[in-house]
Design a protein around this motif. Structure first.
Motif, PDB file in Angstrom:
ATOM      1  N   PRO A  79      -4.804  13.236  15.344  1.00 24.53           N
ATOM      2  CA  PRO A  79      -4.719  11.931  16.018  1.00 24.53           C
ATOM      3  C   PRO A  79      -5.429  10.794  15.292  1.00 24.53           C
ATOM      4  CG  PRO A  79      -5.374  13.661  17.562  1.00 24.53           C
ATOM      5  CD  PRO A  79      -5.366  14.292  16.216  1.00 24.53           C
ATOM      6  N   ALA A  80      -6.460  11.109  14.508  1.00 28.66           N
ATOM      7  CA  ALA A  80      -7.202  10.058  13.822  1.00 28.66           C
ATOM      8  C   ALA A  80      -6.390   9.405  12.717  1.00 28.66           C
ATOM      9  CB  ALA A  80      -8.502  10.617  13.242  1.00 28.66           C
ATOM     10  N   ILE A  81      -5.421  10.129  12.160  1.00 26.95           N
ATOM     11  CA  ILE A  81      -4.653   9.578  11.041  1.00 26.95           C
ATOM     12  C   ILE A  81      -3.690   8.485  11.506  1.00 26.95           C
ATOM     13  CG2 ILE A  81      -3.178  10.124   9.093  1.00 26.95           C
ATOM     14  CD1 ILE A  81      -6.115  11.260   9.087  1.00 26.95           C
ATOM     15  N   PRO A  82      -2.856   8.713  12.529  1.00 29.90           N
ATOM     16  CA  PRO A  82      -2.050   7.598  13.038  1.00 29.90           C
ATOM     17  C   PRO A  82      -2.910   6.429  13.499  1.00 29.90           C
ATOM     18  CG  PRO A  82      -1.258   9.676  13.927  1.00 29.90           C
ATOM     19  CD  PRO A  82      -2.546   9.975  13.226  1.00 29.90           C
ATOM     20  N   ALA A  83      -4.120   6.715  13.977  1.00 30.91           N
ATOM     21  CA  ALA A  83      -4.999   5.636  14.448  1.00 30.91           C
ATOM     22  C   ALA A  83      -5.397   4.705  13.318  1.00 30.91           C
ATOM     23  CB  ALA A  83      -6.249   6.236  15.116  1.00 30.91           C
ATOM     24  N   LEU A  96       0.865  -1.174   0.000  1.00 32.45           N
ATOM     25  CA  LEU A  96       0.000   0.000   0.000  1.00 32.45           C
ATOM     26  C   LEU A  96       0.904   1.228   0.000  1.00 32.45           C
ATOM     27  CD1 LEU A  96      -2.775   1.376   0.172  1.00 32.45           C
ATOM     28  CD2 LEU A  96      -2.520   1.343   2.670  1.00 32.45           C
ATOM     29  N   ARG A  97       0.835   1.995  -1.079  1.00 34.27           N
ATOM     30  CA  ARG A  97       1.576   3.264  -1.175  1.00 34.27           C
ATOM     31  C   ARG A  97       0.606   4.364  -0.762  1.00 34.27           C
ATOM     32  NH1 ARG A  97       2.921   2.803  -7.356  1.00 34.27           N
ATOM     33  NH2 ARG A  97       0.713   2.228  -7.209  1.00 34.27           N
ATOM     34  N   LEU A  98       0.797   4.862   0.443  1.00 25.88           N
ATOM     35  CA  LEU A  98      -0.147   5.804   1.035  1.00 25.88           C
ATOM     36  C   LEU A  98       0.439   7.203   1.077  1.00 25.88           C
ATOM     37  CD1 LEU A  98      -2.850   6.226   2.608  1.00 25.88           C
ATOM     38  CD2 LEU A  98      -1.543   5.750   4.689  1.00 25.88           C
ATOM     39  N   GLY A  99      -0.359   8.176   0.667  1.00 29.53           N
ATOM     40  CA  GLY A  99       0.041   9.565   0.772  1.00 29.53           C
ATOM     41  C   GLY A  99      -0.707  10.257   1.894  1.00 29.53           C
ATOM     42  N   VAL A 100      -0.046  11.192   2.550  1.00 32.02           N
ATOM     43  CA  VAL A 100      -0.667  11.949   3.641  1.00 32.02           C
ATOM     44  C   VAL A 100      -0.239  13.401   3.498  1.00 32.02           C
ATOM     45  CG1 VAL A 100      -0.928  12.220   6.128  1.00 32.02           C
ATOM     46  CG2 VAL A 100      -0.587   9.942   5.159  1.00 32.02           C
ATOM     47  N   THR A 101      -1.212  14.310   3.515  1.00 35.59           N
ATOM     48  CA  THR A 101      -0.866  15.721   3.496  1.00 35.59           C
ATOM     49  C   THR A 101      -0.334  16.138   4.862  1.00 35.59           C
ATOM     50  OG1 THR A 101      -1.665  17.919   2.909  1.00 35.59           O
ATOM     51  CG2 THR A 101      -3.172  16.540   4.158  1.00 35.59           C
ATOM     52  N   GLY A 102       0.561  17.122   4.866  1.00 37.20           N
ATOM     53  CA  GLY A 102       1.303  17.451   6.086  1.00 37.20           C
ATOM     54  C   GLY A 102       0.435  17.749   7.288  1.00 37.20           C
ATOM     55  N   THR A 103      -0.585  18.577   7.127  1.00 38.46           N
ATOM     56  CA  THR A 103      -1.434  18.909   8.277  1.00 38.46           C
ATOM     57  C   THR A 103      -2.255  17.718   8.732  1.00 38.46           C
ATOM     58  OG1 THR A 103      -3.107  19.746   6.735  1.00 38.46           O
ATOM     59  CG2 THR A 103      -1.586  21.354   7.680  1.00 38.46           C
ATOM     60  N   ALA A 104      -2.595  16.817   7.809  1.00 39.15           N
ATOM     61  CA  ALA A 104      -3.395  15.645   8.175  1.00 39.15           C
ATOM     62  C   ALA A 104      -2.606  14.705   9.071  1.00 39.15           C
ATOM     63  CB  ALA A 104      -3.863  14.908   6.925  1.00 39.15           C
ATOM     64  N   ALA A 105      -1.310  14.595   8.816  1.00 38.48           N
ATOM     65  CA  ALA A 105      -0.487  13.645   9.569  1.00 38.48           C
ATOM     66  C   ALA A 105      -0.481  13.946  11.063  1.00 38.48           C
ATOM     67  CB  ALA A 105       0.944  13.667   9.036  1.00 38.48           C
ATOM     68  N   LEU A 106      -0.787  15.187  11.428  1.00 37.42           N
ATOM     69  CA  LEU A 106      -0.742  15.578  12.829  1.00 37.42           C
ATOM     70  C   LEU A 106      -2.069  15.382  13.546  1.00 37.42           C
ATOM     71  CD1 LEU A 106       1.365  18.812  12.328  1.00 37.42           C
ATOM     72  CD2 LEU A 106       2.156  16.629  13.257  1.00 37.42           C
ATOM     73  N   GLN A 128      -1.702  20.920  19.099  1.00 42.04           N
ATOM     74  CA  GLN A 128      -0.883  19.967  19.854  1.00 42.04           C
ATOM     75  C   GLN A 128       0.612  20.190  19.623  1.00 42.04           C
ATOM     76  OE1 GLN A 128      -1.087  15.829  18.444  1.00 42.04           O
ATOM     77  NE2 GLN A 128      -2.063  16.599  16.592  1.00 42.04           N
ATOM     78  N   LEU A 129       0.958  20.964  18.621  1.00 43.81           N
ATOM     79  CA  LEU A 129       2.367  21.250  18.371  1.00 43.81           C
ATOM     80  C   LEU A 129       2.875  22.301  19.354  1.00 43.81           C
ATOM     81  CD1 LEU A 129       2.445  21.444  14.472  1.00 43.81           C
ATOM     82  CD2 LEU A 129       3.139  19.532  15.922  1.00 43.81           C
ATOM     83  N   SER A 130       3.971  22.032  19.943  1.00 43.14           N
ATOM     84  CA  SER A 130       4.583  22.998  20.859  1.00 43.14           C
ATOM     85  C   SER A 130       5.667  23.752  20.097  1.00 43.14           C
ATOM     86  CB  SER A 130       5.175  22.282  22.078  1.00 43.14           C
ATOM     87  OG  SER A 130       4.160  21.635  22.813  1.00 43.14           O
ATOM     88  N   VAL A 131       5.256  24.815  19.437  1.00 49.69           N
ATOM     89  CA  VAL A 131       6.197  25.629  18.670  1.00 49.69           C
ATOM     90  C   VAL A 131       6.494  26.892  19.468  1.00 49.69           C
ATOM     91  CG1 VAL A 131       6.618  26.831  16.493  1.00 49.69           C
ATOM     92  CG2 VAL A 131       5.255  24.723  16.516  1.00 49.69           C
TER      93      VAL A 131
END
Length: 304
Positions: free
Chosen positions: A105-109, A93-103, A251-254
């Motif tokens: 929590p539902a996406i890693p799930a 499975l070659r999966l693409g993820v847009t940058g903001t989506a990767a952050l 959730q990002l601590s910038v």
């Protein structure tokens, strides 16, 4: 030579008797003898000595037996391999993820669930903006992607809604507005330069930011362009302007970035799973099914 010839030969070789082999195969003895004779004619030599008490292998028959004994098991393994591939239990499975989506929590799930359910599938993940991900699917460089859909999307893509997020304000933590409240009116940002991803890279997110400003009654002052969420937040931290980002970015601590809820205008951005409308791989379809299950689970949780 057909597979049934091999099965018949192995039965006779094992039973050393045509009658018992026929009973084992659940066929009559004369047709079995005819099939063995046809096999011998094709090979060009007798495989059995016919004796009053049964059948014994000739030297040629023994050599043939040594070679064909693994074949039924190999055929069974090949059948099982094909069935697993058809169910999407093997392969890739070659999966693409847009940058903001990767952050979010539902996406890693959903990726975790896919890995646990299909451990034999080789998974590779590529990060890019939504337009690039859609193009990669259309050109068979990706099998599926989590992206922010634009309107209209290519007909060749199936786009299934997954979740929506509110936009929130990201501004420098030293900005006077950051010290006021946890909520801010968009009107307070009229004179601020907005750091945005170019529309050519992120149609839906760019348009959502502009739409919020329009609802508040002003045209956003365009500041520095930033291709990724990390560069957006970095520029905000450098006090080059403000931005609107999906809520999961909180959730990002910038260091140097403060997040504030929009008090007077609401706007949502969408995440969806995309895959080819035609000839989607089974692995892609399985991933989409897990996304649908996660969506249902989140809906049930929110409704509880």
């Amino acid at each position: 030579m057909e597979l049934r010839h091999i099965r018949y030969f192995l039965a006779v070789a094992t039973e050393q008797n045509f009658t018992r082999a026929a009973a084992k195969l659940n066929i009559a003895q004369p047709p079995l003898s005819q099939q063995i004779r046809a096999l011998e004619e094709e090979i060009g030599t007798p495989l059995f000595y016919r004796t009053p008490h049964g059948a014994e292998l000739t030297d040629a028959g023994q050599a043939f037996l040594n070679e064909v004994t693994p074949l039924p098991q190999q055929i069974l393994q090949a059948k099982e391999a094909a069935q697993k591939a058809a169910r999407g239990e093997t392969g890739k499975l070659r999966l693409g993820v847009t940058g903001t989506a990767a952050l979010h929590p539902a996406i890693p799930a959903v990726i975790r669930q896919f890995r646990r359910r299909y451990p034999q599938v080789s998974l590779t993940i590529e990060e890019a903006n939504s337009l690039a991900l859609a193009d990669s699917i259309l050109h068979d460089r990706l099998d599926a992607a989590i992206l922010r859909p634009s309107d209209p999307d290519p007909v060749a893509l199936t786009i299934e809604h997954f979740l929506t997020e509110q936009l929130v304000i990201a501004l420098p933590s030293a900005h006077p507005l950051a010290r006021e409240t946890t909520e801010l009116s968009m009107h307070a940002l009229q004179q601020e330069p907005f750091i945005m991803t170019p529309r050519t890279l992120a149609v839906s997110l760019h348009d959502a930011v502009v739409a919020v400003c329009h609802k508040a009654g002003f045209e956003p002052v365009e500041g520095q362009a930033a291709p990724q969420i990390a560069s957006i937040l970095s520029m905000v931290s450098a006090e080059l302007g403000v931005s609107l980002v999906p809520e999961s970015m909180r959730q990002l601590s910038v260091k140097g970035v403060a997040f504030r809820t929009i008090s007077d205008t609401r706007s949502k951005v969408e995440l969806a799973v995309a895959y080819p409308s035609r000839h989607a791989t089974q692995a892609a379809q399985n991933f989409a099914a897990i996304v649908r299950q996660q969506k249902q689970a989140m809906a049930a949780l929110n409704g509880a």
